[in-house]
Design an enzyme around this catalytic site. Sequence first.
Site, PDB file in Angstrom:
ATOM      1  N   ASP A 222       0.874  -1.162   0.000  1.00 25.84           N
ATOM      2  CA  ASP A 222       0.000   0.000   0.000  1.00 25.84           C
ATOM      3  C   ASP A 222       0.921   1.226   0.000  1.00 25.84           C
ATOM      4  O   ASP A 222       2.125   1.103   0.258  1.00 25.84           O
ATOM      5  CB  ASP A 222      -0.882  -0.048   1.255  1.00 25.84           C
TER       6      ASP A 222
ATOM      7  N   ASP B 150       0.016   5.141   1.144  1.00 26.28           N
ATOM      8  CA  ASP B 150      -0.141   5.994   2.330  1.00 26.28           C
ATOM      9  C   ASP B 150      -0.168   5.139   3.593  1.00 26.28           C
ATOM     10  O   ASP B 150      -0.950   4.189   3.694  1.00 26.28           O
ATOM     11  CB  ASP B 150      -1.453   6.783   2.251  1.00 26.28           C
TER      12      ASP B 150
END
Length: 218
Positions: free
Chosen positions: A10, A12
């Site tokens: 991922d 953020d």
Amino acid sequence: MKDIELFAFDLDGTLLDTAPDFFKSVNILRQKYNLDEADYVQVRSLVSQGAASLAAYALELKLDETEAIEFHRQELLEIYEECCLDATKPFDGVDTLLAKLNEKQIKWGIVTNKPRKFAEKIVINKLDKHNPPFLVCPDDVGARKPEPDGLIQALKISNTNSKNSIYIGDHRIDIEAGKNAKMITGAAAYGYIPLEDDANNWGAKYIFLHAKEIETLT
């Protein structure tokens, strides 16, 4: 267990600490509507839930005020676009981790719910020295996590079997997406965990308290 052949991340809250720039954006929006400064801890905990959650928090909107939330989500993103590179940086240990993956010629890449308009700009600015092999955004596959479409695309790009691949993220939906794609899962517990949640309850195979701990799997 067979060696992990693909590390999918991922963005953020996992590779990049983007919370300071979201905090700045939220406060600019609040100032526009004569509201006091937001709480940083609260904003940080909402980053991985997306701009709609941040906009609702910023202007103290109820969740059923969908039209207002959408209007102010767009407003927030316009502000964020102007400052999204100001203070964002890799989490401690991420640069070393990505350098090690490249050194060992281990496949890796990024699968995010962030729109490509923002994700590509930020990745080029903050992670380009690591030459990210791929970046998959919702725009590319027509679906957001926890749907597995982005991860399935990543597996195709890297020509890797899901059973030998891991997806690492800092939100429950990341773990759900990884499981939906039949991948190994890892929780980035150093990321933006919602205040009422606990990464230990997500059912991830691995829990990482620091990015450097991910290196133990390489």
